[in-house]
Design a protein around this motif. Sequence first.
Motif, PDB file in Angstrom:
ATOM      1  N   GLY A 245       0.752  -1.211  -0.111  1.00 45.04           N
ATOM      2  CA  GLY A 245      -0.403   0.540  -0.407  1.00 45.04           C
ATOM      3  C   GLY A 245       0.293   1.204  -0.115  1.00 45.04           C
ATOM      4  N   ALA A 246       1.998   1.158   1.059  1.00 47.04           N
ATOM      5  CA  ALA A 246       3.068   2.441   0.592  1.00 47.04           C
ATOM      6  C   ALA A 246       3.820   2.386  -0.309  1.00 47.04           C
ATOM      7  CB  ALA A 246       3.788   2.424   1.627  1.00 47.04           C
ATOM      8  N   ALA A 247       3.930   1.775  -1.255  1.00 48.04           N
ATOM      9  CA  ALA A 247       4.709   2.101  -2.921  1.00 48.04           C
ATOM     10  C   ALA A 247       3.610   2.536  -3.575  1.00 48.04           C
ATOM     11  CB  ALA A 247       4.838   0.255  -2.968  1.00 48.04           C
ATOM     12  N   ARG A 248       2.784   1.612  -3.754  1.00 48.15           N
ATOM     13  CA  ARG A 248       1.725   2.513  -4.097  1.00 48.15           C
ATOM     14  C   ARG A 248       1.474   3.893  -3.873  1.00 48.15           C
ATOM     15  NH1 ARG A 248      -2.228  -2.695  -3.579  1.00 48.15           N
ATOM     16  NH2 ARG A 248      -1.647  -3.662  -5.534  1.00 48.15           N
ATOM     17  N   GLY A 249       1.158   4.607  -2.662  1.00 49.60           N
ATOM     18  CA  GLY A 249       0.950   6.023  -3.046  1.00 49.60           C
ATOM     19  C   GLY A 249       1.922   6.195  -3.327  1.00 49.60           C
ATOM     20  N   LEU A 250       3.419   6.129  -3.170  1.00 46.93           N
ATOM     21  CA  LEU A 250       4.448   6.811  -3.378  1.00 46.93           C
ATOM     22  C   LEU A 250       4.842   6.566  -5.105  1.00 46.93           C
ATOM     23  CD1 LEU A 250       6.800   5.702  -0.220  1.00 46.93           C
ATOM     24  CD2 LEU A 250       5.974   7.857  -0.737  1.00 46.93           C
ATOM     25  N   CYS A 251       4.367   5.940  -5.497  1.00 48.58           N
ATOM     26  CA  CYS A 251       4.069   5.269  -6.933  1.00 48.58           C
ATOM     27  C   CYS A 251       3.385   6.654  -7.858  1.00 48.58           C
ATOM     28  CB  CYS A 251       3.840   3.857  -7.752  1.00 48.58           C
ATOM     29  SG  CYS A 251       4.249   3.974  -8.999  1.00 48.58           S
ATOM     30  N   TYR A 252       2.142   6.805  -6.837  1.00 43.98           N
ATOM     31  CA  TYR A 252       1.151   7.309  -7.502  1.00 43.98           C
ATOM     32  C   TYR A 252       1.800   8.912  -7.459  1.00 43.98           C
ATOM     33  CZ  TYR A 252      -2.640  10.491  -7.710  1.00 43.98           C
ATOM     34  OH  TYR A 252      -3.523  11.863  -7.883  1.00 43.98           O
ATOM     35  N   MET A 253       2.766   9.571  -6.266  1.00 46.50           N
ATOM     36  CA  MET A 253       3.415  10.731  -6.013  1.00 46.50           C
ATOM     37  C   MET A 253       4.355  11.258  -6.908  1.00 46.50           C
ATOM     38  SD  MET A 253       3.461  10.423  -1.912  1.00 46.50           S
ATOM     39  CE  MET A 253       4.487  11.967  -1.761  1.00 46.50           C
ATOM     40  N   HIS A 254       5.312  10.100  -7.572  1.00 46.98           N
ATOM     41  CA  HIS A 254       6.203  10.338  -8.158  1.00 46.98           C
ATOM     42  C   HIS A 254       5.888  10.048  -9.343  1.00 46.98           C
ATOM     43  CE1 HIS A 254       9.727   8.940  -4.696  1.00 46.98           C
ATOM     44  NE2 HIS A 254       8.979   9.387  -5.109  1.00 46.98           N
ATOM     45  N   HIS A 255       4.634   9.320 -10.054  1.00 45.97           N
ATOM     46  CA  HIS A 255       4.635   9.095 -11.520  1.00 45.97           C
ATOM     47  C   HIS A 255       3.263   9.303 -12.074  1.00 45.97           C
ATOM     48  CE1 HIS A 255       8.760   6.570 -11.722  1.00 45.97           C
ATOM     49  NE2 HIS A 255       7.983   6.075 -10.557  1.00 45.97           N
ATOM     50  N   ASP A 256       2.858   9.439 -11.531  1.00 46.30           N
ATOM     51  CA  ASP A 256       0.914  10.102 -11.343  1.00 46.30           C
ATOM     52  C   ASP A 256       0.881  11.068 -11.629  1.00 46.30           C
ATOM     53  OD1 ASP A 256       0.803   7.167 -12.707  1.00 46.30           O
ATOM     54  OD2 ASP A 256      -0.160   6.812 -11.057  1.00 46.30           O
ATOM     55  N   CYS A 257       1.606  12.030 -10.926  1.00 46.38           N
ATOM     56  CA  CYS A 257       0.811  13.606 -10.583  1.00 46.38           C
ATOM     57  C   CYS A 257       2.121  14.684 -11.274  1.00 46.38           C
ATOM     58  CB  CYS A 257       1.139  13.516  -8.633  1.00 46.38           C
ATOM     59  SG  CYS A 257      -0.153  13.238  -7.236  1.00 46.38           S
ATOM     60  N   LEU A 258       1.201  15.868 -11.825  1.00 52.66           N
ATOM     61  CA  LEU A 258       1.904  16.316 -12.913  1.00 52.66           C
ATOM     62  C   LEU A 258       2.047  17.656 -11.639  1.00 52.66           C
ATOM     63  CD1 LEU A 258       0.918  15.095 -16.045  1.00 52.66           C
ATOM     64  CD2 LEU A 258       3.023  15.310 -15.336  1.00 52.66           C
ATOM     65  N   PRO A 259       2.608  18.318 -10.918  1.00 53.29           N
ATOM     66  CA  PRO A 259       4.018  17.822 -11.280  1.00 53.29           C
ATOM     67  C   PRO A 259       3.936  16.653 -10.081  1.00 53.29           C
ATOM     68  CG  PRO A 259       3.879  19.957  -9.766  1.00 53.29           C
ATOM     69  CD  PRO A 259       2.645  19.480 -10.393  1.00 53.29           C
ATOM     70  N   ALA A 260       5.617  15.901 -10.346  1.00 51.63           N
ATOM     71  CA  ALA A 260       5.694  14.590  -9.769  1.00 51.63           C
ATOM     72  C   ALA A 260       5.887  15.712  -7.582  1.00 51.63           C
ATOM     73  CB  ALA A 260       7.082  14.136  -9.648  1.00 51.63           C
ATOM     74  N   ILE A 261       5.808  14.793  -7.039  1.00 51.45           N
ATOM     75  CA  ILE A 261       5.796  14.906  -6.129  1.00 51.45           C
ATOM     76  C   ILE A 261       6.540  13.925  -4.938  1.00 51.45           C
ATOM     77  CG2 ILE A 261       4.559  15.251  -3.309  1.00 51.45           C
ATOM     78  CD1 ILE A 261       1.881  15.414  -5.204  1.00 51.45           C
ATOM     79  N   VAL A 262       7.982  14.706  -4.650  1.00 53.93           N
ATOM     80  CA  VAL A 262       9.326  14.662  -3.406  1.00 53.93           C
ATOM     81  C   VAL A 262       8.660  14.243  -1.711  1.00 53.93           C
ATOM     82  CG1 VAL A 262      11.617  14.038  -2.814  1.00 53.93           C
ATOM     83  CG2 VAL A 262      10.726  14.662  -5.265  1.00 53.93           C
ATOM     84  N   HIS A 263       7.938  13.563  -1.361  1.00 60.21           N
ATOM     85  CA  HIS A 263       7.560  13.754   0.024  1.00 60.21           C
ATOM     86  C   HIS A 263       8.678  14.189   0.571  1.00 60.21           C
ATOM     87  CE1 HIS A 263       6.085  12.699   4.593  1.00 60.21           C
ATOM     88  NE2 HIS A 263       4.745  12.470   3.870  1.00 60.21           N
ATOM     89  N   ARG A 264       9.555  13.756   0.791  1.00 57.81           N
ATOM     90  CA  ARG A 264      10.911  14.186   1.616  1.00 57.81           C
ATOM     91  C   ARG A 264      10.643  13.838   3.280  1.00 57.81           C
ATOM     92  NH1 ARG A 264      13.403  19.646   2.254  1.00 57.81           N
ATOM     93  NH2 ARG A 264      11.614  20.510   2.394  1.00 57.81           N
ATOM     94  N   ASP A 265       9.950  13.335   3.737  1.00 55.73           N
ATOM     95  CA  ASP A 265      10.231  12.458   4.780  1.00 55.73           C
ATOM     96  C   ASP A 265       9.155  10.968   5.232  1.00 55.73           C
ATOM     97  OD1 ASP A 265      10.636  12.583   7.966  1.00 55.73           O
ATOM     98  OD2 ASP A 265       9.316  14.413   8.074  1.00 55.73           O
ATOM     99  N   VAL A 266       9.572  10.276   4.195  1.00 49.85           N
ATOM    100  CA  VAL A 266       9.110   9.134   4.555  1.00 49.85           C
ATOM    101  C   VAL A 266       9.544   8.184   6.098  1.00 49.85           C
ATOM    102  CG1 VAL A 266       9.028   7.053   3.005  1.00 49.85           C
ATOM    103  CG2 VAL A 266       8.313   9.085   1.649  1.00 49.85           C
TER     104      VAL A 266
END
Length: 1005
Positions: free
Chosen positions: A797-818
């Motif tokens: 589940g956590a991988a799906r959330g981060l994958c969405y942020m990195h690859h499906d959001c425009l612009p991409a989102i880096v969390h920085r505090d995972v």
Amino acid sequence: MTKLTLYCTFFLLLLSHAKSQLYDQENTILMQLKQQWQTAALDSWTSSNSSHCSWPYITCTNNSITALSLIELNITDTIPPFICDLKNLTYLDLQWNYIPGSFPKVLYNCYKLEYLDLSQNYFVGKIPDDIDRLAQIRVLILGGNNFSGDIPPAIGRLQELRTLHLYNNLFNGTFPPEIGNLSNLEILEMANDNFVPTRLPSSFTKLKKLTRLWMSNANLIGEIPDTIGEMEALEYLDLSRNSLTGEIPSSLFRLKNLSVLYLYKNMLSREIPPVSGAYNLSQIDLSENNLTGKIPDGFGKLENLIGLSLMFNQLSGEIPEGIGRISTLKVVKLFTNNLSGVLPPDLGRYSMLEDFEVSNNKLNGSLPENLCYAGQLVGLVASNNNLTGELPASLGNCNSLIIVSVDNNELSGNIPTGLWTLLNLTQIMVSDNMFTGKLPDKMSYNLTWLDISNNRFSGTIPMSVSSWGSLRVFKASNNLFTGSIPIAITSLPLLATLLLDQNQLTGSLPSDIVSWVSLTTLNASHNQLSGQIPEEIGSLPALLSLDLSENQFSGQIPAQIGRLRLTNLNLSSNDLTGRIPTEFENAVYSSSFLNNSGLCASSPYLNLSICSFGTQKSSKISPQNLAWVLSTVIVIFVLCLLLPCFMIRLYWKRKQALDSKWKLTSFQRLNFTEANIVSGLRESNEIGSGGSGKVYRVVANGNVVAVKRIWNNRKVEWKLEKEFQAEIQILSSIRHLNIVKLLCCISSETSKLLIYEYLENRSLDQWLHKNNRPSTVSGSVHHVILDWPKRFQIALGAARGLCYMHHDCLPAIVHRDVKSSNVLLDSQFNAKIADFGLAKMLIKQGELQTMSAVAGSFGYIAPEYAHTRRVTEKIDVYSFGVILLELTTGREAKDGDEHTGLAGWAWRHIQEGNRIDDALDEDINEPCYLDEMINVFRLGIACTISRPSARPSMKEVLQILVRSSQLLIYGEKNAASEYDAAPLLRNSTPERLSSLDDDSLVSQV
């Protein structure tokens, strides 16, 4: 004659009129396309005197549009049906855009369409069952999208098809054997697709015209059909990163046109068959299998061979001597086998050898003298063998060299003089040999890694060390160095590791060390150093490990050292005196101060003398003075009790006045008001706190929500305001099942409230770590253990959330505090990423950005972020890798290695030859899940590789986890557990990992 002329004139007029109508129609369609797609790239399409056939992206034949090539034009809308009103359109290329939706059936009406490229877009859903309506199609390219489900059998009826690309999609079904009916097919690419476990259909061997077959990472199982040798046109075959079993068909090596053969990362076993006809082979990669036996002598007869990769197998015997005489050879990778004997003496003599890697074998004899004869050698990696003799003198003139790694052999003599100063050289790793000589006055400025430990180097460390400006790691342990540590060494600002232990160094430590801003490890133990420990060590911002034991240091321990966040400290066996800094007065440092008879502490846990506070002259106090002292103490005590009451009362009056006006901004449909929320902000409802505020569980009009409050007794600080705005900006704009849902925000002049959905099972760290685990009964010591299926579900589940942020959001989102405390769990233990106060949107996916300060939590911070403050998606991948290690080991991120916490510990555990299952959480006593746990541990290792480029993307991480879960469902347990994570280590060969110099680590992973 007159009538004929009249008819011809009339016909020409009709033809001209038809052409004029066609031109006007095409012009209109182009204007409609421009209006629909609204991209600046089409601004040059304007009605003017020039023909639209001269416009960019358009090709005309006989003054009519036949081709549209609209590549990477930022198109974000669907394909309109009127595009097929371009009646002569045969070629349509829309790759690298952002086109959404399902497969565009509107293109069925483009009756002349022969070439269609929709790759690298956002298409979703299934490929339609009537895809064969594209009857004229010759080239169909659909790679790099999000198509899912099965590939329909109808695709096998496209008889004109020459090229079919279906790679890099989300297929989770099957592919049809009917593809074998495409008798004209020349290129077939279905790599990196998550099909259900499927055998390679024997029908594919009917593709007699196929020249290229790319099905890497396609979930293939079973044996390779022996009839594959009947695909006589085959030139390129890549079936790597699957779960193929059995032997390599001997018929493969009879294909006369085959030039590229990639079968790496499978479960192929037995011996490599003899080579009898594939003399066009230029690339062979059979690495990471279970191949046994010898390397066939026929490999030495492959006159066109450029690259030979056989690493990570169980091959034995000698390397065929003929391989050294192949004139085209550039790459030889044979590491981690059981190869023995001497190396072919002609290696490099007749070819432009670039990469030579033979570490982790049982090779003996000397290194070939002519490895760099052509002056092209980039990497020489021969660690962990039984090699003897000296390094070839010719290496001293090899200006192309970047890395030399020959550690753990029996080599001797001096290092060739010129080697030290080679312009491009970045890494020298010659530890654990018998080399002699002195360090040179000059060294390559580009050198970043120098490991000469466990040799017989002597003399002094030269003052010219100050010119080694790029050096990050200097390991010189266990040599014969004498003299003092030169002050010049303190001028290396990038130095991160300095190991000078077990030498004969004298004098004091340099005190002018303010330039060591990157230093994390300093070990000068087992020398004859003396004087006082310089207090400047306490100002080193990155220092984590300090070992000065077994020396002659005297005086007091500087109090400034107590300010360091040391994970390892050893000052034992010196002549230190006085009281140790109070920060070290706990059992963690019980072995840090042994054999210092003059040291004392106030704590009994350190095996030191208890400090004496001295005696004072006694004096009698009169009853009057005693009464006065007691009354004064009582008055002060009462005032201390009353003052907080007055302050709290004043505080709440002021707060209520400031918070009297609240503003609610909603992002969802709500059935509560700001008053419902504010009234629930009581201490009894508090469930957590962090650096930017407290969190409350509030029941608002029947709804349970989590409220994060950022408040200050002055106006909200700038930093907190910035975090608040960042979280609002991100969470209000994204929707995903595995990202915490922001319902609304409420703000006043001094308070900021973020209202989230409430997640019953709180954060992951509370379930993983023994000190935080919830109990079965309040006050009970019987803690609830999170079983492995739930842990794997959380990772997915956590991988799906981060994958969405990195690859499906425009612009991409880096969390920085995972981190595990920012992974929240609902009642069913579904994971949701939370706390976006530190997140950073990237202007362009993959683009580097530099932050003004490093943010994040110790143990989760990627090394390149700590050193350069550059922000990319790979810093989140590193942090997620640490979470995977937490899930599998049960340890906390800060536990372990002094450099990188848990990640460093995990790498070290493997490097020292330990079994992976010994590192796993002992509280999970479920043998049936052992293989899966090992697999996820390996994936954590891959995610925490030091070099960002070597780490997988979150999309790759998610694919591996999904594949693992599905393989387990289909019964392919061993395939999932043993052969998923390690390919991520392959493309960045272990010898070149900047964080480690021992490739035996990765060979065990």
